[in-house]
Design an enzyme around this catalytic site. Structure first.
Site, PDB file in Angstrom:
ATOM      1  CD  GLU A  81       4.499  74.841 -13.740  1.00 15.25           C
ATOM      2  OE1 GLU A  81       5.457  75.387 -14.204  1.00 15.25           O
ATOM      3  OE2 GLU A  81       4.488  73.637 -13.342  1.00 15.25           O
TER       4      GLU A  81
ATOM      5  CB  THR B 100       5.191  67.455  -8.948  1.00 19.05           C
ATOM      6  OG1 THR B 100       4.233  67.418 -10.149  1.00 19.05           O
ATOM      7  CG2 THR B 100       6.448  67.715  -9.459  1.00 19.05           C
TER       8      THR B 100
END
Lengths: 311, 311
Positions: B133, B186
Site C-alpha cells: 500500500e 489522498t
C-alpha cells in the site's frame, strides 16, 4: 453528637497516556475528613484543619475545597442551614501531584452524605466534589476526584458532562509512587505546557492510549507496558522534576512496566506486575532521586478499588 | 494450472476517533485478486487489471500495490523467481476513502501465500501488504490494510512496529457507507490538515477515543454513539465533501449512533445499532447528497469479521 469519619485516597492522574482524562486511586496516602452534627450551630463550619505543616488552608467554607464540596451538596439537598462541623485532616502533602485537594473534596461529600443517611449514591456525589476541587485548582475536572471517590481506574470522556467510566484493573497490577521533596505549583505545571501539539505526536499518543485501554480490558500487561508512553506532556514537564530521566530509567531497569509523572508532578509513578517489582522499582527511583540530592517518600500499593471509605 | 482467487474487503479507516490508528472492514465492496502458477514464465507478472474504468493502474510489478505486496512476500520466501501470474480485478472505486489500494495489497499477499501452501500466518502477511500500500499512498500505515487482511475492527498502536490489535465488535453493530461521486486525492486530503492541533481539542478527542474503545469492550452502543466525535480531522476535511453537514445531519436524524468521514473521504460512514437503521441512515445520507446534486452509492453491512477470503 453523631459523626462520620472517612478516609479519601490519593490518586494518580494523567497516567502517561490520558492527560486530563485518566486517573487511578492508591491505598496510601490520603486524607481523613470528619463531619459531625451540631444542633448548636447554623450551617456548615470548618472547625479543624490539621496536617498542613507550614501551609495554611482557608477555614472559610466557601474558600475551602472540602467546604465548597460539602456546602454545595448540602444546598442541593436543601440542608444548608443544618449545623454541621467539618474537620479536615491532611495526611498527604500539597502540590505533590497526588490529588490532595481532590481527596479532601471527595472525602467531604461522602462524610456529609453519610451523616445525612446517604440520600445520594456515590456516583451522584461526583459533581459536588468536582466543584470543591475547582476552588483549589481553578478548573472543573474530575481526573483526580473521580478515582478518589469511587476507586479503581477511571476514564473521564467529558468533564463538562461528567461522563465517567470505570475501567477494569488487571490482576497483579501494582503501583510505586515516589514523592520527591520538590515543590511544583499546579499553575506552573500548566504554564510549561504548549497550547498546541503536533498532529504526528497526537497520532502516536492516541495509539498508545487506545492500546492502554485495550490492555486493561484484556489483562495484557506487556501491552500495557508498551503503551505507557507520554510523547506530549512528560517531555515538557520533566524539566520541573530534578533527576526525572534517571528516576524513570531506574524504574524501568528494576522491571517496571512503565513510569511517568503523577498528575502535575513532582510525584512519579511506576506500574509493575507484582508487589515485589513495585517495591524494587520504588526503591530504585528513591535512590536515583537521592543521587540528585532529593529526598523522597515511597508508597507501594495495588490500585485502590474502594475509593472513599467510612472509618 | 493451479490458481487461487480471493476477495479482499473495503475498509473504513480513522473511524472519527482514531485518525491513522483505527479501521474496520465491511462486506462490500472489495477487490478480487487471482494468483496462478505458470511454469512457463520466470518471476511475478501482472497479466490482467480490470475494473479501473477510465483510470490506468501500472502493470509493472514494482509500481503496482498488489505487485509490490506479492513480490516482497515472494522475495522473503526466496521464491521471487517462481512463475506466478497475478490478476487484479478492481470492484471498488479509487480515491473513495474505502481502502481500495489496501484491499488489493491484502488480497495479493493472501492469494500468493495460499498458492504456495500457506507458509505464513495471516498476521505475518501484514508487513508485506503494508509495503504494497505504501506504493500507492506514500506512507507506511496499516489502518486500512490490517482490517482488510484480518477483518473486524483493528487498532494500530504503532505503524513502525506494526503492533496491531483486534478489538471486539459489539453485537448489532451495522454500518452504512455512502460513496458520493466526488473526487478527493489522498494527498489533497492530507494537505488540508494542519500540522498542529490545540491541546484542548486533543484532550476532548482522547476522551472520546478512550470511551470508544471502552464501548467496544462493554458492548455499550449509546456510549459508542456519544464517543463518535471528531474534533480534529473532520472539521478540516469536510470542506472537501459537498453537502457533508447535511449528510451527517440526515444520518443522525435517521437514528445513526454517529457519522463521519471514511478514511480520507469522500465516502461517509454511519454506525447504527441495527441493519434496519443502517439502511434508513444510508438512504437519508444519499438523499441529502442528492439535494446537493451529488450522486452516490450505498453499502450496508455488518462489520466484516473475515478479512480476505479465498473464493
Amino acid at each position: 453528637m453523631k459523626e462520620v469519619r472517612v478516609f479519601a485516597p490519593a490518586t494518580v492522574a494523567n497516567v502517561a497516556v490520558g492527560f486530563d482524562i485518566l486517573g487511578f486511586a492508591i491505598n496510601r496516602p490520603g486524607d481523613e475528613i470528619v463531619a459531625r452534627l451540631n444542633p448548636d450551630i447554623t450551617g456548615l463550619k470548618i472547625v479543624a484543619i490539621t496536617g498542613t505543616g507550614d501551609k495554611i488552608l482557608p477555614t472559610e467554607v466557601l474558600e475551602n475545597t472540602a467546604g465548597v464540596a460539602a456546602y454545595t451538596l448540602l444546598k442541593h439537598l436543601g440542608k444548608e442551614d443544618l449545623g454541621i462541623e467539618l474537620e479536615v485532616h491532611k495526611k498527604m502533602p500539597f502540590g505533590s501531584g497526588l490529588g490532595s485537594s481532590a481527596a479532601s473534596a471527595a472525602g467531604a461529600v461522602v462524610a456529609v452524605n453519610e451523616l445525612l443517611g446517604a440520600p445520594l449514591s456515590r456516583e451522584s456525589l461526583l459533581y459536588f466534589s468536582v466543584l470543591g476541587e475547582e476552588v483549589a485548582d481553578g478548573s472543573f475536572h474530575a481526573d483526580n476526584v473521580a478515582p478518589s471517590l469511587v476507586g479503581g481506574i477511571t476514564l473521564i470522556r467529558s468533564n463538562e458532562s461528567l461522563d465517567i467510566h470505570h475501567l477494569p484493573v488487571p490482576q497483579n497490577l501494582q503501583v510505586a509512587v515516589v514523592h520527591p521533596d520538590i515543590e511544583i505549583l499546579t499553575r506552573d505545571a500548566r504554564a510549561v505546557l504548549s497550547d498546541t501539539i503536533s498532529l504526528k505526536k497526537a497520532i502516536r499518543q492516541t495509539g498508545s492510549l487506545a492500546s492502554f485501554i485495550t490492555a486493561l480490558y484484556t489483562n495484557d500487561l506487556p501491552l500495557l507496558g508498551r503503551s505507557l508512553e507520554d510523547h506530549i506532556v512528560e517531555p515538557q514537564r520533566k524539566q520541573l522534576i530534578k533527576g526525572f530521566d534517571d528516576v524513570k530509567k531506574a524504574a524501568l531497569e528494576c522491571g517496571a512496566l512503565g513510569c511517568s509523572i503523577s498528575g502535575a508532578g513532582p510525584s512519579v509513578f511506576a506500574l509493575c506486575d507484582s508487589g515485589y517489582l513495585a517495591q524494587a522499582a520504588g526503591q530504585g527511583m528513591q535512590e536515583a532521586f537521592a543521587l540528585h540530592g532529593v529526598n523522597s517518600q515511597l508508597y507501594v500499593s495495588p490500585i485502590n478499588q474502594d475509593g472513599v471509605v467510612i472509618l
